[in-house]
Design a protein around this motif. Structure first.
Motif, PDB file in Angstrom:
ATOM      1  N   PRO A  52       0.813  -1.233   0.000  1.00 58.52           N
ATOM      2  CA  PRO A  52       0.000   0.000   0.000  1.00 58.52           C
ATOM      3  C   PRO A  52       0.841   1.274   0.000  1.00 58.52           C
ATOM      4  N   PHE A  53       1.998   1.246   0.658  1.00 62.46           N
ATOM      5  CA  PHE A  53       2.851   2.432   0.646  1.00 62.46           C
ATOM      6  C   PHE A  53       3.418   2.687  -0.753  1.00 62.46           C
ATOM      7  N   ILE A  54       3.716   1.615  -1.473  1.00 62.33           N
ATOM      8  CA  ILE A  54       4.173   1.765  -2.860  1.00 62.33           C
ATOM      9  C   ILE A  54       3.071   2.411  -3.687  1.00 62.33           C
ATOM     10  N   LEU A  55       1.840   1.950  -3.495  1.00 63.85           N
ATOM     11  CA  LEU A  55       0.716   2.498  -4.245  1.00 63.85           C
ATOM     12  C   LEU A  55       0.420   3.944  -3.853  1.00 63.85           C
ATOM     13  N   PHE A  56       0.623   4.283  -2.595  1.00 69.94           N
ATOM     14  CA  PHE A  56       0.383   5.665  -2.165  1.00 69.94           C
ATOM     15  C   PHE A  56       1.420   6.627  -2.727  1.00 69.94           C
ATOM     16  N   SER A  57       2.563   6.110  -3.188  1.00 76.00           N
ATOM     17  CA  SER A  57       3.537   6.998  -3.829  1.00 76.00           C
ATOM     18  C   SER A  57       2.915   7.641  -5.058  1.00 76.00           C
ATOM     19  N   ALA A  58       2.014   6.921  -5.725  1.00 75.71           N
ATOM     20  CA  ALA A  58       1.326   7.480  -6.887  1.00 75.71           C
ATOM     21  C   ALA A  58       0.400   8.619  -6.477  1.00 75.71           C
ATOM     22  N   VAL A  59      -0.165   8.532  -5.274  1.00 78.86           N
ATOM     23  CA  VAL A  59      -1.042   9.609  -4.788  1.00 78.86           C
ATOM     24  C   VAL A  59      -0.231  10.893  -4.585  1.00 78.86           C
ATOM     25  N   TYR A  60       0.963  10.758  -4.042  1.00 75.68           N
ATOM     26  CA  TYR A  60       1.810  11.942  -3.859  1.00 75.68           C
ATOM     27  C   TYR A  60       2.184  12.551  -5.204  1.00 75.68           C
ATOM     28  N   LEU A  61       2.449  11.697  -6.181  1.00 72.84           N
ATOM     29  CA  LEU A  61       2.749  12.194  -7.527  1.00 72.84           C
ATOM     30  C   LEU A  61       1.544  12.926  -8.107  1.00 72.84           C
ATOM     31  N   ALA A  62       0.360  12.380  -7.865  1.00 74.33           N
ATOM     32  CA  ALA A  62      -0.862  13.008  -8.372  1.00 74.33           C
ATOM     33  C   ALA A  62      -1.073  14.377  -7.737  1.00 74.33           C
ATOM     34  N   PHE A  63      -0.869  14.474  -6.430  1.00 78.65           N
ATOM     35  CA  PHE A  63      -1.027  15.774  -5.768  1.00 78.65           C
ATOM     36  C   PHE A  63       0.005  16.773  -6.263  1.00 78.65           C
ATOM     37  N   SER A  64       1.208  16.306  -6.533  1.00 78.74           N
ATOM     38  CA  SER A  64       2.228  17.203  -7.090  1.00 78.74           C
ATOM     39  C   SER A  64       1.777  17.742  -8.439  1.00 78.74           C
TER      40      SER A  64
END
Length: 188
Positions: A52-64
């Motif tokens: 899940p932490f790997i997948l949440f890295s995509a969320v941070y990219l999306a917010f950026s």
């Protein structure tokens, strides 16, 4: 608050800024609850706390990407742009789940990790790009139209999806390989 003079009344001065702060706090609470529920769902699906932490890295990219899009279009960070960011979390996590699920399937079939990551990335490249492009194309009229209410939402989702899709295809597989190396699975 201003104290009154022996009348027993108090006056609280507030306004738009106070209301905006309260809305941002509520959205933040909703976002934390959504992230927690997504985390629990992914941990149950993959039987792992690190994926899940790997997948949440995509969320941070999306917010950026969303913040970058709001910046270059000179759109303010308001309620609708934050709602776009919350919506973006689900859209972006879906792409990562598709990729990780394919990697896990290849691993269960006996493929080594590097080959599984490479094959899954190649096989899922087009579907991830196409689903993201349909999201971007569908919201482009909202993002670049004249609606002052919905334009920030559209801009946040369009730029966030664009930015995260491109980087998710590289960052998620790389983090998966780092996780495998960290767990000592690279020789398999």
């Amino acid at each position: 608050m201003l104290p009154s003079r022996n009348l027993g009344y108090t006056v609280t001065i507030g306004g738009e800024t106070t209301e905006r702060t309260e809305v941002f706090i509520q959205i933040g609470q909703i976002f934390i609850a959504v992230v927690f529920l997504i985390f629990i769902t992914m941990a149950l699906q993959f039987y792992s706390l690190t994926i899940p932490f790997i997948l949440f890295s995509a969320v941070y990219l999306a917010f950026s990407g969303a913040i970058f899009g709001l910046f270059i279009t000179q759109t303010g960070l308001g309620f609708m742009s934050l709602m776009g960011g919350v919506s973006l979390a689900g859209i972006v996590v879906r792409n990562g789940i598709i990729l990780i699920e394919f990697i896990e399937q290849r691993r269960k079939a006996g493929m080594n990790i590097k080959d599984a990551v490479s094959l899954a990335s190649r096989q899922r490249f087009r579907p991830i790009i196409l689903t993201s492009l349909t999201t971007i194309a569908g919201l482009s009229p909202v993002a670049f139209g004249n609606s002052t209410l919905f334009q920030p939402l559209g801009i946040a989702i369009v730029f966030g999806a664009l930015f995260s899709t491109i980087l998710t295809l590289f960052v998620v597989p790389a983090l998966y390989l780092i996780r495998a190396h960290w767990k000592g699975l690279m020789h398999n």
